[in-house]
Design a protein around this motif. Structure first.
Motif, mmCIF file in Angstrom:
data_model
loop_
_atom_site.group_PDB
_atom_site.id
_atom_site.type_symbol
_atom_site.label_atom_id
_atom_site.label_comp_id
_atom_site.label_asym_id
_atom_site.label_seq_id
_atom_site.Cartn_x
_atom_site.Cartn_y
_atom_site.Cartn_z
ATOM 1 N N ALA A 8 43.583 43.925 44.950
ATOM 2 C CA ALA A 8 42.962 42.652 44.588
ATOM 3 C C ALA A 8 41.461 42.682 44.825
ATOM 4 O O ALA A 8 40.679 42.187 44.004
ATOM 5 C CB ALA A 8 43.596 41.514 45.376
ATOM 6 N N LEU A 9 41.042 43.277 45.945
ATOM 7 C CA LEU A 9 39.619 43.326 46.250
ATOM 8 C C LEU A 9 38.866 44.158 45.218
ATOM 9 O O LEU A 9 37.928 43.672 44.574
ATOM 10 C CB LEU A 9 39.394 43.910 47.644
ATOM 11 C CG LEU A 9 37.930 44.076 48.052
ATOM 12 C CD1 LEU A 9 37.246 42.725 48.161
ATOM 13 C CD2 LEU A 9 37.814 44.845 49.364
ATOM 14 N N PHE A 10 39.267 45.404 45.050
ATOM 15 C CA PHE A 10 38.551 46.287 44.134
ATOM 16 C C PHE A 10 38.812 45.920 42.678
ATOM 17 O O PHE A 10 38.020 46.272 41.800
ATOM 18 C CB PHE A 10 38.921 47.743 44.409
ATOM 19 C CG PHE A 10 38.283 48.294 45.654
ATOM 20 C CD1 PHE A 10 37.020 48.847 45.622
ATOM 21 C CD2 PHE A 10 38.952 48.239 46.871
ATOM 22 C CE1 PHE A 10 36.422 49.345 46.778
ATOM 23 C CE2 PHE A 10 38.362 48.724 48.034
ATOM 24 C CZ PHE A 10 37.099 49.284 47.984
ATOM 25 N N GLY A 11 39.897 45.201 42.425
ATOM 26 C CA GLY A 11 40.200 44.769 41.059
ATOM 27 C C GLY A 11 39.555 43.451 40.688
ATOM 28 O O GLY A 11 39.770 42.937 39.594
ATOM 29 N N GLY A 12 38.767 42.875 41.590
ATOM 30 C CA GLY A 12 38.049 41.648 41.281
ATOM 31 C C GLY A 12 38.926 40.414 41.197
ATOM 32 O O GLY A 12 38.558 39.445 40.529
ATOM 33 N N LYS A 13 40.061 40.405 41.903
ATOM 34 C CA LYS A 13 40.982 39.271 41.826
ATOM 35 C C LYS A 13 40.773 38.248 42.941
ATOM 36 O O LYS A 13 41.419 37.204 42.938
ATOM 37 C CB LYS A 13 42.428 39.782 41.860
ATOM 38 C CG LYS A 13 42.779 40.653 40.659
ATOM 39 C CD LYS A 13 44.210 41.174 40.745
ATOM 40 C CE LYS A 13 44.535 42.061 39.558
ATOM 41 N NZ LYS A 13 45.907 42.638 39.658
ATOM 42 N N LEU A 14 39.884 38.542 43.879
ATOM 43 C CA LEU A 14 39.629 37.610 44.973
ATOM 44 C C LEU A 14 38.213 37.052 44.897
ATOM 45 O O LEU A 14 38.014 35.842 44.894
ATOM 46 C CB LEU A 14 39.833 38.297 46.326
ATOM 47 C CG LEU A 14 39.514 37.429 47.547
ATOM 48 C CD1 LEU A 14 40.552 36.317 47.692
ATOM 49 C CD2 LEU A 14 39.459 38.278 48.817
ATOM 50 N N LEU A 15 37.245 37.929 44.826
ATOM 51 C CA LEU A 15 35.841 37.532 44.818
ATOM 52 C C LEU A 15 35.283 37.503 43.405
ATOM 53 O O LEU A 15 35.724 38.255 42.537
ATOM 54 C CB LEU A 15 35.021 38.515 45.663
ATOM 55 C CG LEU A 15 35.379 38.621 47.141
ATOM 56 C CD1 LEU A 15 34.593 39.760 47.786
ATOM 57 C CD2 LEU A 15 35.123 37.306 47.870
#
Length: 388
Positions: A277-284
């Protein structure tokens, strides 16, 4: 690092510590021969008597391609490790705290370059320290786990206010001028936890749960408390005199002490969700993610870990093939044998963890163990097996 202390307890036999069967569906993204080699490496580490239990997860392109548990989560009950086993993750916590600060910035509740004085006005020299300094370990504030503070409160615990007061009372409090040097300090992230509480109006634990864990379906991740009843919780161990098979229960640490610098518990499955999620841009938001993954800089514009001699005469002698890089937002940037890595380790009494993303390969390796000092050797073996 890092929030680790010497343990004293009884020895426990290590007989029969073999690999468990695969415990979750593995997306087939690795050649069978590679899976066999990873399995053999982890099995060997447990059979050596140096690791009570371990969970190993590999992601490629954000998808899980290997996930398996080995050894025992609890030696006395012979409970096996699975990918749902709950471990303390130590300073892997820091990247979650950093992401929490970025989320508050997205909500307009703070700015990354705010002065600490806006949130903790009574902290000494708080008008000279920015939140970015805390996030990047460039504040100069002395590490409370490298002095008498940790001995005072490790077992008894502390409220957030007491912890901040103990950090503020260190002498000397500053190892170098804010923004002009770099040194790893758990004090920085304890202060960031207090900032999150001030800016959000919630406890750090509640904010993390609502804004990150619940949103990413990380049901088994939380601020740890030894009093909690946690299904699948691993017990932590160390080796008596470093002798293989001579396990003892880890010394007690009240988890109010590591706080926002290292108090989280999690599973390898939850950390895989987090990493994707972090590296996939799903949080930020894209701007925040770019900020989090950018190199940490001193105020003169030089990269923080690599630009100057570290303060206090403390030398860093990296192993062959290792090049330190800039640290920022709870993530360490470095290279090993020419492979660019973004990640962190986490060590706390009886537990050792690693989560590293090989930036040019789209590869992430997650190792969680319930034995002090056990994650790094296993991670090195798995990384070598997966080398391009």
């Amino acid at each position: 690092m890092r929030l680790v202390r010497v343990a004293n307890a009884i020895g426990v036999a290590s007989a029969g510590l073999t690999a468990s069967a695969p415990v979750s569906a593995t997306a087939r993204g690795l050649a069978p021969g590679i899976e066999t080699k990873i399995d053999a490496a982890a099995t060997q580490d447990v059979a050596s008597g140096r690791v009570a239990g371990a969970a190993v997860v590999v992601l490629r392109g954000g998808a899980v391609v290997f996930a398996k548990g080995y050894g025992r989560a609890n030696l006395e009950l012979a409970a096996p490790v699975t990918t749902k086993t709950v471990f303390r993750i130590g300073s892997l916590t820091k990247q979650f705290t950093a992401a929490g600060v970025l989320l508050l910035a997205e909500q307009g509740k703070l700015k990354i370059d705010d002065k600490l004085a806006l949130y903790l006005p009574d902290f000494p020299r708080a008008n000279e320290v920015t939140l970015r300094d805390l996030l990047d370990h460039t504040s100069g504030i002395h590490n409370f786990t490298e002095g008498p503070v940790i001995d005072k409160i490790s077992a008894s615990g502390a409220t957030v206010q007491e912890l901040i007061a103990d950090i503020a009372g260190q002498s000397p409090l500053y190892d170098f001028e804010p923004g002009n040097g770099w040194w790893y300090s758990n004090s920085n992230y304890a202060l960031l936890g207090a900032v999150i509480e001030k800016a959000s109006g919630e406890t750090w634990a509640a904010f993390m749960k609502a804004e990150i864990f619940d949103k990413l379906r990380m049901a088994d991740t939380a601020a740890d408390d030894a009093r909690d009843v946690v299904p699948g919780r691993a017990s932590g161990y160390s080796l008596i005199g470093g002798a293989p098979g001579k396990f003892r229960n880890a010394e007690f640490t009240d988890m109010s002490v590591p706080y926002a610098a290292g108090a989280l518990r999690s599973t390898s499955e939850d950390l895989a969700r987090w990493n994707a999620a972090l590296f996939g841009g799903k949080l930020l938001k894209p701007k925040s993610l770019k900020e989090m993954l950018a190199p940490g800089l001193l105020r003169n514009g030089a990269e923080d870990q690599t630009a100057i001699a570290w303060p206090g005469g403390k030398a860093f002698a990296p192993p062959a093939g290792y090049l330190p890089g800039p640290y920022a937002f709870g993530l360490d940037h470095h290279s090993e044998d020419g492979r660019r890595i973004i990640g962190h380790d986490g060590s706390i009494a009886g537990f050792d963890a690693l989560m590293e993303t090989y930036a040019d390969e789209g590869l992430t390796i997650i190792i969680l163990t319930n034995t002090s000092g056990a994650a790094h050797p296993l991670q090195a073996k798995v990384a070598k097996i997966l080398a391009p």
